[in-house]
Scaffold this active site. Structure first.
Site, short mmCIF file in Angstrom:
data_model
loop_
_atom_site.label_atom_id
_atom_site.label_comp_id
_atom_site.label_asym_id
_atom_site.label_seq_id
_atom_site.Cartn_x
_atom_site.Cartn_y
_atom_site.Cartn_z
CG ASP A 1 19.89 20.69 35.22
OD1 ASP A 1 19.96 20.65 36.46
OD2 ASP A 1 20.89 20.89 34.49
CD GLU B 1 18.57 23.03 39.48
OE1 GLU B 1 19.27 22.68 40.43
OE2 GLU B 1 18.91 22.87 38.30
#
Length: 413
Positions: A332, A369
């Site tokens: 993330d 990401e």
């Protein structure tokens, strides 16, 4: 009317049609090709590559031609771990032009957008044509044996019926709990296989203070609301029996403010966990984009590296280990991990995590990401690849909402 200009433009990309080996070994010579329409006016092609920081040139050879175009070949010598290259085009009517990853240019341009060949270990073969399906566990499926949500809801949660609408209130959206669980996903693997899915990507499964769980309270256990550690093992085992892969989702940039590290750090200024977080000039902790519930991890801390990556039971390794371990991680906000002010250890974090993945699972995948231009962060020795928002998602959105594109209603008329 179709714009004829692209038909006159020379072209090269990283596909098999243009690059003979996209994952070369150090020292290997790789044949690369460029397609040159006759309408471009180009009659001569050279390859320019950068070796040890210095450009060098070699002529390309025309290997095929028809009424519309010619194909030219040259060799890139992979002397460095990352080798940038472009094409120099010339002709009596075209003059000198440079072809790099952003297209054809009438002047020499910086190297940042050059094509690249990388000699670091490539991603695992299974990932190259994977069909990935993202699952938000709370809202995918409830298992047949799942208890009522009201019986398992933590103190932060607002229990919801399975058919209740999802709230649009920003301050409530993360607290609404529908009670989906990991066994529910396992019971619907038939559905995913019918869709053609080969890889299941789970958003975070650690205990947290929200249904999205990007604010982890620990990295050492699976949320009991989802079924706990054994439910994750059952899901991965069932997926592997079908030949499916499973990716986890890890927040290396931050934890939640309920995380055991952060609670210890806030309770006792002398606690060893205190150096795992960043603090500003006032002594307050730094949070992700100013969200107080998401304190930002300090990746210059040796204990962070130990607990996340390096120790035999470190987070990254623990959940990948064994036959029922995950097949890799999605990271993330990886673009912000290890970056704050003058601190930038992002590449070091990526390399440590890559090493932990590969040492634990030789065919493990590491995907980052990245919310904008990722080109400076993907040199092949860290993240295997990125969620390409700037290269795919946003261009697709732009194409879909372009004012010249017919809307469904007008198309029906």
């Amino acid at each position: 009317m179709t714009d004829p200009a692209p038909l006159r433009r020379p072209h090269h990309d990283g596909s098999a049609l243009y690059v003979a080996d996209p994952a070369p070994r150090p020292g290997q010579r790789v044949t690369v090709r460029v397609r040159v329409p006759h309408a471009s006016g180009v009659t001569e092609v050279h390859l320019r590559q950068v070796t040890d920081g210095e450009p060098e040139f070699r002529p390309a050879t025309r290997v095929a031609s028809d009424d519309l175009e010619s194909w030219w070949e040259a060799e890139v010598v992979c002397h460095n771990p990352v080798t940038g290259y472009r094409f120099v085009l010339s002709g009596e009517t075209s003059g000198y032009q440079w072809l790099n990853g952003t297209g054809v240019h009438d002047r020499d341009v910086p190297d940042a957008a050059d094509f690249r060949l990388v000699t670091h270990d490539p991603p695992p073969d299974w990932a190259l044509d994977a069909v990935v399906y993202q699952v938000y566990p709370d809202r995918f499926a409830r298992s047949a044996a799942a208890p009522p949500v009201t019986q398992v809801a933590p103190d932060w949660a607002i229990p919801a019926g399975w058919d209740d609408p999802v709230t649009a209130e920003p301050h409530l959206a993360g607290r609404q709990l529908f009670g989906g669980d990991l066994d529910g996903i396992a019971e619907h693997l038939d559905h995913l296989e019918r869709l053609g899915v080969t890889t299941l990507y789970l958003t975070p499964f650690f205990p947290a203070g929200s249904s999205h769980r990007y604010d982890a309270a620990t990295f050492d256990a699976v949320d009991p609301v989802l079924g706990g550690d054994e439910a994750l093992r059952r899901l991965v085992r069932a997926a592997h029996e079908r030949g499916l892969r499973v990716l986890g989702d890890l927040t290396t940039n931050h934890t939640g403010d309920r995380h055991e590290w952060f609670v210890a750090a806030q309770t006792d200024p002398a606690a060893p966990e205190r150096d795992r977080y960043l603090y500003d000039e006032t002594g307050d902790y730094v949070s992700w984009l100013g969200v107080p519930s998401l304190p930002k991890i300090d990746h210059e801390s040796t204990s962070v590296a130990e607990r996340l990556f390096d120790a035999p039971d470190a987070t990254v390794r623990r959940w990948l280990a064994g036959p029922d371990g995950l097949d890799g991680w999605r990271v993330d906000v990886a673009n912000m991990t290890g970056r704050w002010g003058a601190q930038d250890v992002n590449h070091e974090v990526a390399r440590r995590m890559r090493r932990a993945v590969q040492e634990t699972r030789a065919d493990g995948l590491l995907i980052a990401e990245h919310c904008h231009d990722h080109s400076r962060d993907v040199d092949g020795d860290g993240w295997h690849g990125v969620m390409n928002y700037s290269g795919f998602t946003r261009p697709l959105w732009t194409w879909l909402r372009h004012p010249a594109r017919p809307r469904a209603s007008s198309a029906r008329r």
